[in-house]
Design a protein around this motif. Structure first.
Motif, PDB file in Angstrom:
ATOM      1  N   ARG A  46      18.437   9.287  24.371  1.00  0.00           N
ATOM      2  CA  ARG A  46      19.607   9.732  23.736  1.00  0.00           C
ATOM      3  C   ARG A  46      20.297  10.713  23.944  1.00  0.00           C
ATOM      4  NH1 ARG A  46      16.620   5.810  22.428  1.00  0.00           N
ATOM      5  NH2 ARG A  46      16.968   4.099  21.541  1.00  0.00           N
ATOM      6  N   ASN A  47      19.864  11.948  24.074  1.00  0.00           N
ATOM      7  CA  ASN A  47      20.430  13.366  24.377  1.00  0.00           C
ATOM      8  C   ASN A  47      21.410  13.071  25.500  1.00  0.00           C
ATOM      9  OD1 ASN A  47      19.701  14.291  21.792  1.00  0.00           O
ATOM     10  ND2 ASN A  47      17.822  15.391  22.792  1.00  0.00           N
ATOM     11  N   ARG A  48      20.526  12.672  26.890  1.00  0.00           N
ATOM     12  CA  ARG A  48      21.387  12.627  27.927  1.00  0.00           C
ATOM     13  C   ARG A  48      22.580  11.774  27.708  1.00  0.00           C
ATOM     14  NH1 ARG A  48      16.052  11.325  30.337  1.00  0.00           N
ATOM     15  NH2 ARG A  48      15.081  13.219  30.938  1.00  0.00           N
ATOM     16  N   VAL A  49      22.778  10.604  27.106  1.00  0.00           N
ATOM     17  CA  VAL A  49      23.907   9.885  27.025  1.00  0.00           C
ATOM     18  C   VAL A  49      24.963  10.348  26.161  1.00  0.00           C
ATOM     19  CG1 VAL A  49      24.778   7.509  26.287  1.00  0.00           C
ATOM     20  CG2 VAL A  49      22.780   7.609  27.431  1.00  0.00           C
ATOM     21  N   TRP A  50      24.485  11.102  25.046  1.00  0.00           N
ATOM     22  CA  TRP A  50      25.353  11.581  24.064  1.00  0.00           C
ATOM     23  C   TRP A  50      25.886  13.010  24.631  1.00  0.00           C
ATOM     24  CZ3 TRP A  50      21.602  10.690  19.289  1.00  0.00           C
ATOM     25  CH2 TRP A  50      21.808   9.474  18.719  1.00  0.00           C
ATOM     26  N   VAL A  51      25.132  13.861  25.378  1.00  0.00           N
ATOM     27  CA  VAL A  51      25.560  15.180  25.840  1.00  0.00           C
ATOM     28  C   VAL A  51      26.561  14.711  26.818  1.00  0.00           C
ATOM     29  CG1 VAL A  51      24.814  17.115  27.358  1.00  0.00           C
ATOM     30  CG2 VAL A  51      23.767  16.469  25.244  1.00  0.00           C
ATOM     31  N   MET A  52      26.392  13.746  27.554  1.00  0.00           N
ATOM     32  CA  MET A  52      27.509  13.360  28.968  1.00  0.00           C
ATOM     33  C   MET A  52      28.588  12.906  28.302  1.00  0.00           C
ATOM     34  SD  MET A  52      25.966  11.184  32.028  1.00  0.00           S
ATOM     35  CE  MET A  52      26.098   9.596  31.138  1.00  0.00           C
ATOM     36  N   GLU A  53      28.808  12.200  27.019  1.00  0.00           N
ATOM     37  CA  GLU A  53      30.048  11.799  26.323  1.00  0.00           C
ATOM     38  C   GLU A  53      30.666  12.937  25.821  1.00  0.00           C
ATOM     39  OE1 GLU A  53      33.327   9.621  25.115  1.00  0.00           O
ATOM     40  OE2 GLU A  53      31.612   9.026  26.708  1.00  0.00           O
ATOM     41  N   TRP A  54      29.778  13.966  25.353  1.00  0.00           N
ATOM     42  CA  TRP A  54      30.341  15.127  24.439  1.00  0.00           C
ATOM     43  C   TRP A  54      31.070  16.005  25.575  1.00  0.00           C
ATOM     44  CZ3 TRP A  54      29.493  17.219  19.429  1.00  0.00           C
ATOM     45  CH2 TRP A  54      29.770  18.718  19.299  1.00  0.00           C
ATOM     46  N   ASN A  55      30.455  16.407  26.573  1.00  0.00           N
ATOM     47  CA  ASN A  55      30.946  17.188  27.639  1.00  0.00           C
ATOM     48  C   ASN A  55      32.289  16.475  28.151  1.00  0.00           C
ATOM     49  OD1 ASN A  55      29.321  19.007  27.231  1.00  0.00           O
ATOM     50  ND2 ASN A  55      27.728  18.393  28.993  1.00  0.00           N
ATOM     51  N   SER A  56      32.270  15.108  28.418  1.00  0.00           N
ATOM     52  CA  SER A  56      33.355  14.459  28.820  1.00  0.00           C
ATOM     53  C   SER A  56      34.573  14.417  27.960  1.00  0.00           C
ATOM     54  CB  SER A  56      33.143  13.051  28.760  1.00  0.00           C
ATOM     55  OG  SER A  56      34.289  12.154  29.350  1.00  0.00           O
ATOM     56  N   ARG A  57      34.276  14.465  26.588  1.00  0.00           N
ATOM     57  CA  ARG A  57      35.386  14.707  25.665  1.00  0.00           C
ATOM     58  C   ARG A  57      35.880  16.179  25.567  1.00  0.00           C
ATOM     59  NH1 ARG A  57      34.154  10.551  20.585  1.00  0.00           N
ATOM     60  NH2 ARG A  57      33.642   8.476  21.881  1.00  0.00           N
ATOM     61  N   PHE A  58      34.873  16.968  25.836  1.00  0.00           N
ATOM     62  CA  PHE A  58      35.254  18.394  25.748  1.00  0.00           C
ATOM     63  C   PHE A  58      36.111  18.828  26.925  1.00  0.00           C
ATOM     64  CE2 PHE A  58      34.251  22.436  28.031  1.00  0.00           C
ATOM     65  CZ  PHE A  58      34.863  23.661  26.625  1.00  0.00           C
ATOM     66  N   ASN A  59      35.814  17.970  28.190  1.00  0.00           N
ATOM     67  CA  ASN A  59      36.602  18.404  29.316  1.00  0.00           C
ATOM     68  C   ASN A  59      37.950  17.788  29.375  1.00  0.00           C
ATOM     69  OD1 ASN A  59      34.663  19.830  30.657  1.00  0.00           O
ATOM     70  ND2 ASN A  59      33.660  18.140  31.557  1.00  0.00           N
ATOM     71  N   GLN A  60      38.210  16.738  28.395  1.00  0.00           N
ATOM     72  CA  GLN A  60      39.456  15.982  28.004  1.00  0.00           C
ATOM     73  C   GLN A  60      40.265  16.799  27.106  1.00  0.00           C
ATOM     74  OE1 GLN A  60      38.758  12.053  27.165  1.00  0.00           O
ATOM     75  NE2 GLN A  60      37.646  11.563  29.208  1.00  0.00           N
ATOM     76  N   GLY A  61      39.853  17.862  26.593  1.00  0.00           N
ATOM     77  CA  GLY A  61      40.569  18.706  25.733  1.00  0.00           C
ATOM     78  C   GLY A  61      40.397  18.173  24.367  1.00  0.00           C
ATOM     79  N   ASP A  62      39.656  17.282  23.911  1.00  0.00           N
ATOM     80  CA  ASP A  62      39.376  16.878  22.427  1.00  0.00           C
ATOM     81  C   ASP A  62      38.942  18.294  21.775  1.00  0.00           C
ATOM     82  OD1 ASP A  62      38.941  15.894  20.003  1.00  0.00           O
ATOM     83  OD2 ASP A  62      37.864  13.900  20.969  1.00  0.00           O
ATOM     84  N   ARG A  63      39.644  18.463  20.709  1.00  0.00           N
ATOM     85  CA  ARG A  63      39.564  19.606  19.729  1.00  0.00           C
ATOM     86  C   ARG A  63      38.399  19.645  18.979  1.00  0.00           C
ATOM     87  NH1 ARG A  63      44.082  23.102  19.898  1.00  0.00           N
ATOM     88  NH2 ARG A  63      45.939  22.038  20.651  1.00  0.00           N
TER      89      ARG A  63
END
Length: 141
Positions: A80-97
């Motif tokens: 679960r951490n792998r999937v969630w962290v991948m999505e977290w980092n994707s949103r961070f890279n897209q500039g989600d505040r």
């Protein structure tokens, strides 16, 4: 009679000022203590990895809702951490505040049970409290 009224007014003014001063000091001390209580540091000293969580409310949520250690297997949490962290980092890279920093979590490293446990609980807390789904798995407690 006028002098008596002035003396009483002066008394209340002095009494009122000292009460306000004590309250401000007490509030500052409580805020400082709350900040310390909401900072959690988890370290795997063998591997030299650590997780530092600074989020008001996580500490109380963790002690109220998180499952006890060894309830989930390390493999369960890693998946679960792998999937969630991948999505977290994707949103961070897209500039989600809402995602103010990236998480460096690599699939080929065994971070140990404690690091995975706290990261899993923080990501669950974040999704449930902010009503955000990081994809893949539904967070549950």
């Amino acid at each position: 009679m006028k002098n008596l009224i002035y003396i009483i007014a002066l008394f209340f003014l002095i009494f009122g000022c000292t009460t306000t001063k004590d309250t401000k000091t007490k509030t500052f001390q409580q805020t400082d203590k709350a900040l310390q209580n909401d900072t959690i540091k988890i370290a795997n000293e063998e591997l030299e990895y650590e997780v530092i969580i600074i989020d008001p409310g996580f500490n109380s949520w963790f002690y109220s809702y998180a499952r006890p250690r060894n309830y989930y297997s390390q493999q369960y949490m890693e998946t679960r951490n792998r999937v969630w962290v991948m999505e977290w980092n994707s949103r961070f890279n897209q500039g989600d505040r809402r995602f103010d920093m990236s998480i460096d979590y690599q699939n080929n490293i065994n971070y140990g049970y404690e690091v995975n446990y706290m990261l899993y609980n923080y990501l669950t807390y974040f999704q449930l409290t902010h009503n955000i789904k990081l994809g893949g798995f539904v967070p549950r407690i």
